[in-house]
Motif scaffolding. Structure first.
Motif, PDB file in Angstrom:
ATOM      1  N   THR A  41     -11.502   1.815  -1.646  1.00 52.71           N
ATOM      2  CA  THR A  41     -11.243   2.982  -0.816  1.00 52.71           C
ATOM      3  C   THR A  41     -10.075   3.775  -1.392  1.00 52.71           C
ATOM      4  N   THR A  42     -10.318   5.035  -1.652  1.00 53.79           N
ATOM      5  CA  THR A  42      -9.300   5.912  -2.241  1.00 53.79           C
ATOM      6  C   THR A  42      -8.989   7.006  -1.229  1.00 53.79           C
ATOM      7  N   PRO A  43      -7.922   6.845  -0.457  1.00 52.98           N
ATOM      8  CA  PRO A  43      -7.703   7.739   0.682  1.00 52.98           C
ATOM      9  C   PRO A  43      -7.301   9.165   0.345  1.00 52.98           C
ATOM     10  N   GLU A  44      -6.720   9.421  -0.852  1.00 55.03           N
ATOM     11  CA  GLU A  44      -6.244  10.776  -1.127  1.00 55.03           C
ATOM     12  C   GLU A  44      -6.331  11.117  -2.610  1.00 55.03           C
ATOM     13  N   LEU A  45      -6.182  12.413  -2.899  1.00 63.25           N
ATOM     14  CA  LEU A  45      -6.280  12.933  -4.261  1.00 63.25           C
ATOM     15  C   LEU A  45      -5.485  14.225  -4.360  1.00 63.25           C
ATOM     16  N   MET A  46      -5.094  14.588  -5.598  1.00 66.34           N
ATOM     17  CA  MET A  46      -4.335  15.808  -5.803  1.00 66.34           C
ATOM     18  C   MET A  46      -4.487  16.274  -7.245  1.00 66.34           C
ATOM     19  N   PHE A  47      -4.730  17.580  -7.423  1.00 63.78           N
ATOM     20  CA  PHE A  47      -4.786  18.177  -8.752  1.00 63.78           C
ATOM     21  C   PHE A  47      -3.369  18.364  -9.292  1.00 63.78           C
ATOM     22  N   THR A  48      -3.191  18.079 -10.579  1.00 62.80           N
ATOM     23  CA  THR A  48      -1.920  18.287 -11.263  1.00 62.80           C
ATOM     24  C   THR A  48      -2.212  18.853 -12.654  1.00 62.80           C
ATOM     25  N   LYS A  49      -1.164  19.169 -13.393  1.00 59.64           N
ATOM     26  CA  LYS A  49      -1.338  19.624 -14.767  1.00 59.64           C
ATOM     27  C   LYS A  49      -1.934  18.532 -15.648  1.00 59.64           C
ATOM     28  N   SER A  50      -1.724  17.283 -15.270  1.00 59.41           N
ATOM     29  CA  SER A  50      -2.214  16.149 -16.056  1.00 59.41           C
ATOM     30  C   SER A  50      -3.655  15.800 -15.742  1.00 59.41           C
ATOM     31  N   TYR A  58     -14.108  17.977  -3.490  1.00 65.24           N
ATOM     32  CA  TYR A  58     -13.746  16.613  -3.855  1.00 65.24           C
ATOM     33  C   TYR A  58     -13.243  15.901  -2.606  1.00 65.24           C
ATOM     34  N   SER A  59     -13.704  14.681  -2.378  1.00 66.11           N
ATOM     35  CA  SER A  59     -13.198  13.938  -1.226  1.00 66.11           C
ATOM     36  C   SER A  59     -13.068  12.465  -1.569  1.00 66.11           C
ATOM     37  N   SER A  60     -12.062  11.844  -0.988  1.00 70.84           N
ATOM     38  CA  SER A  60     -11.777  10.430  -1.220  1.00 70.84           C
ATOM     39  C   SER A  60     -12.597   9.583  -0.261  1.00 70.84           C
ATOM     40  N   CYS A  61     -13.365   8.650  -0.826  1.00 72.50           N
ATOM     41  CA  CYS A  61     -14.340   7.896  -0.036  1.00 72.50           C
ATOM     42  C   CYS A  61     -14.180   6.395  -0.276  1.00 72.50           C
ATOM     43  N   GLY A  62     -15.189   5.622   0.107  1.00 69.76           N
ATOM     44  CA  GLY A  62     -15.080   4.172   0.077  1.00 69.76           C
ATOM     45  C   GLY A  62     -15.191   3.541  -1.283  1.00 69.76           C
ATOM     46  N   ASP A  63     -15.714   4.258  -2.273  1.00 68.40           N
ATOM     47  CA  ASP A  63     -15.833   3.691  -3.615  1.00 68.40           C
ATOM     48  C   ASP A  63     -15.139   4.538  -4.675  1.00 68.40           C
ATOM     49  N   SER A  99       0.856  -1.191   0.000  1.00 67.19           N
ATOM     50  CA  SER A  99       0.000   0.000   0.000  1.00 67.19           C
ATOM     51  C   SER A  99       0.893   1.243   0.000  1.00 67.19           C
ATOM     52  N   PHE A 100       1.449   1.536  -1.159  1.00 65.33           N
ATOM     53  CA  PHE A 100       2.484   2.571  -1.274  1.00 65.33           C
ATOM     54  C   PHE A 100       1.912   3.968  -1.460  1.00 65.33           C
ATOM     55  N   ALA A 101       0.663   4.078  -1.908  1.00 62.89           N
ATOM     56  CA  ALA A 101       0.082   5.375  -2.296  1.00 62.89           C
ATOM     57  C   ALA A 101      -1.171   5.632  -1.478  1.00 62.89           C
ATOM     58  N   HIS A 102      -0.964   6.214  -0.306  1.00 66.66           N
ATOM     59  CA  HIS A 102      -2.089   6.305   0.630  1.00 66.66           C
ATOM     60  C   HIS A 102      -2.277   7.687   1.240  1.00 66.66           C
ATOM     61  N   GLU A 103      -1.214   8.427   1.432  1.00 63.21           N
ATOM     62  CA  GLU A 103      -1.318   9.661   2.218  1.00 63.21           C
ATOM     63  C   GLU A 103      -0.502  10.806   1.605  1.00 63.21           C
ATOM     64  N   ALA A 104      -0.839  12.033   2.031  1.00 68.89           N
ATOM     65  CA  ALA A 104       0.006  13.234   1.929  1.00 68.89           C
ATOM     66  C   ALA A 104       0.452  13.610   0.523  1.00 68.89           C
ATOM     67  N   PRO A 105      -0.426  13.581  -0.490  1.00 70.99           N
ATOM     68  CA  PRO A 105       0.040  13.992  -1.813  1.00 70.99           C
ATOM     69  C   PRO A 105       0.342  15.490  -1.875  1.00 70.99           C
ATOM     70  N   ILE A 106       1.480  15.826  -2.449  1.00 66.01           N
ATOM     71  CA  ILE A 106       1.868  17.216  -2.697  1.00 66.01           C
ATOM     72  C   ILE A 106       2.352  17.294  -4.139  1.00 66.01           C
ATOM     73  N   TYR A 107       1.811  18.241  -4.888  1.00 70.78           N
ATOM     74  CA  TYR A 107       2.229  18.420  -6.276  1.00 70.78           C
ATOM     75  C   TYR A 107       3.137  19.631  -6.377  1.00 70.78           C
ATOM     76  N   VAL A 108       4.331  19.412  -6.899  1.00 72.22           N
ATOM     77  CA  VAL A 108       5.286  20.492  -7.151  1.00 72.22           C
ATOM     78  C   VAL A 108       5.276  20.748  -8.655  1.00 72.22           C
ATOM     79  N   SER A 109       4.569  21.793  -9.057  1.00 71.99           N
ATOM     80  CA  SER A 109       4.337  22.014 -10.484  1.00 71.99           C
ATOM     81  C   SER A 109       5.621  22.330 -11.240  1.00 71.99           C
ATOM     82  N   ASP A 110       6.553  23.045 -10.605  1.00 69.78           N
ATOM     83  CA  ASP A 110       7.800  23.395 -11.289  1.00 69.78           C
ATOM     84  C   ASP A 110       8.599  22.153 -11.682  1.00 69.78           C
ATOM     85  N   LEU A 111       8.515  21.107 -10.861  1.00 68.14           N
ATOM     86  CA  LEU A 111       9.221  19.857 -11.133  1.00 68.14           C
ATOM     87  C   LEU A 111       8.323  18.827 -11.800  1.00 68.14           C
ATOM     88  N   ASN A 112       7.016  19.088 -11.809  1.00 69.13           N
ATOM     89  CA  ASN A 112       5.997  18.160 -12.313  1.00 69.13           C
ATOM     90  C   ASN A 112       6.088  16.806 -11.607  1.00 69.13           C
TER      91      ASN A 112
END
Length: 398
Positions: A364-373, A339-344, A90-103
């Motif tokens: 269950t999708t615990p987190e989300l983050m907006f990016t250029k993509s 937008y919120s990450s929920c059970g489905d 379970s590697f992708a679960h928490e604390a997403p941060i997008y650094v746009s300058d580095l993409n």
């Protein structure tokens, strides 16, 4: 057949035809009018809050549309595609941060729990994914891809990363849950090697926090707001809590820390409206760790006014209650949609609290983050991106 019945059938047929022409590929329109009455024998979704509402039995992932305004968010060509996967971790679960300058998107695995490999004696792992590589791979195929995720080596000051935002003055801004007797903290980390870090807070007037969960900066300021539930203890990697589960305000220029909201079961995600006048707190009280789940407890997003003078949270009211799982991470777009990450999957509400659509994964999708993509979705053992046309509000502070 009565005239009213015929009229209702025609209305549903016309609505379906309208949405069919405008929907993104593979998206499904769910007309709420068709499910206002389901009868006594309708038990498919009634007995478990962990089961998603999928009355069309559509194979996930797909986009559910409950209101035509959701199409302004998705655009005409949005899809949901897997960009990374590791079924055994379970590697992708928490604390997403997008650094746009580095993409780049930085994120962490979960603290404790199945497939986490972290706990009282083992720290969690922070990783990153290069969205330029993601874009190139997606452009070369119509299916899913599996981009290599890079694991990062942070210092021992960073224990059990659970929430993040920024960049904050060029740095990643994380909250950690702490581990064993090591304290929860707010820590700044340089996004470039060797990832130098600075802990800027690790106590409330000498008392360790319970297990910090999420953090946001109030728009237009340098003031930090963060949540502190008891999930470290409930997940077996922190001692029994000594403080209530609360929301705090921290001014790094003065060092002042104070409580701005309480009376939660487990305050989790935090977000602000783009103008900074409204705050949102998710309460995942339904999930109690080793104490088990209680479906009568909150799976709720609360909305508050932010006092313009004191910045305390006032006028608490329910913004939304989720039908599947509980709302965990929370973000807003530039139009004020929530937008919120929920059970489905990811649920989306308009600014009035009406559910207008879902990015449905049936997990269950615990987190989300907006990016250029597009919108990146953390799904534990996998990551997805949906190429929507909505833009997330700016989280960077300089």
């Amino acid at each position: 057949m009565t005239k009213s019945t015929v009229g209702a059938i025609l209305a549903v047929t016309l609505a379906a035809a309208l949405y069919t022409t405008a929907l993104p590929p593979g998206a499904i329109y769910i007309d709420p009018l068709l499910y206002n009455v389901v009868g006594a024998n309708y038990t498919k979704w009634r007995n478990s809050s962990a089961v998603g509402f999928n009355p069309t039995n559509t194979t996930p992932p797909f986009i559910q549309v409950f209101d035509s305004s959701f199409l302004d968010i998705t655009g005409p060509s949005a899809t949901i595609r897997k960009i990374a996967s590791n079924p055994g971790f379970s590697f992708a679960h928490e604390a997403p941060i997008y650094v746009s300058d580095l993409n780049l998107v930085f994120f962490a695995n979960t603290g404790g729990g199945a497939l986490a490999y972290s706990g009282w004696y083992n720290n969690s792992v922070v990783s990153m994914i290069n969205m330029t590589e993601v874009d190139m791979a997606l452009a070369s195929t119509t299916g899913d891809v599996n981009i290599q995720v890079q694991t990062l080596n942070f210092s021992d000051n960073v224990q059990m990363v659970n929430g993040g935002t920024g960049p904050y003055k060029g740095d990643l801004l994380f909250v950690t849950s702490g581990r064993a007797l090591l304290p929860p903290s707010i820590v700044r980390v340089n996004p470039s090697p060797p990832y130098n870090d600075t802990v800027i807070l690790d106590n409330f007037l000498g008392k360790q926090f319970n297990s910090l969960n999420d953090i946001k900066i109030l728009p237009g300021t340098d003031i930090m707001f963060f949540t502190d539930p008891a999930y470290g203890w409930l997940s077996g990697f922190r001692p029994e809590p000594k403080l209530p589960s609360q929301v705090y305000r921290f001014d790094p220029s003065t060092g002042q820390v104070r409580v701005v909201a309480d009376q939660f079961v487990h305050p989790n995600g935090i977000a602000f409206a783009p103008d900074g006048k409204t705050a949102f707190i998710t309460d995942t009280g339904v999930f109690g760790g080793f104490l088990g789940s209680n479906p009568t407890f909150p799976a709720t997003i609360y909305q508050f006014d932010v006092d313009p003078t004191t910045q305390s949270f006032t006028n608490r009211r329910v913004f939304a209650y989720t039908d599947s799982g509980a709302p965990d991470g929370i973000q807003l777009d530039t139009k004020g949609n929530v937008y919120s990450s929920c059970g489905d999957g990811i649920h989306v509400w308009n600014s009035q609290g009406t559910l207008i659509g879902k990015f449905y994964l049936n997990s269950t999708t615990p987190e989300l983050m907006f990016t250029k993509s597009g919108l990146v979705i953390l799904d534990g053992t996998a990551m997805y991106v949906t190429n929507i046309q909505a833009d997330g509000m700016t989280l960077a502070t300089w």
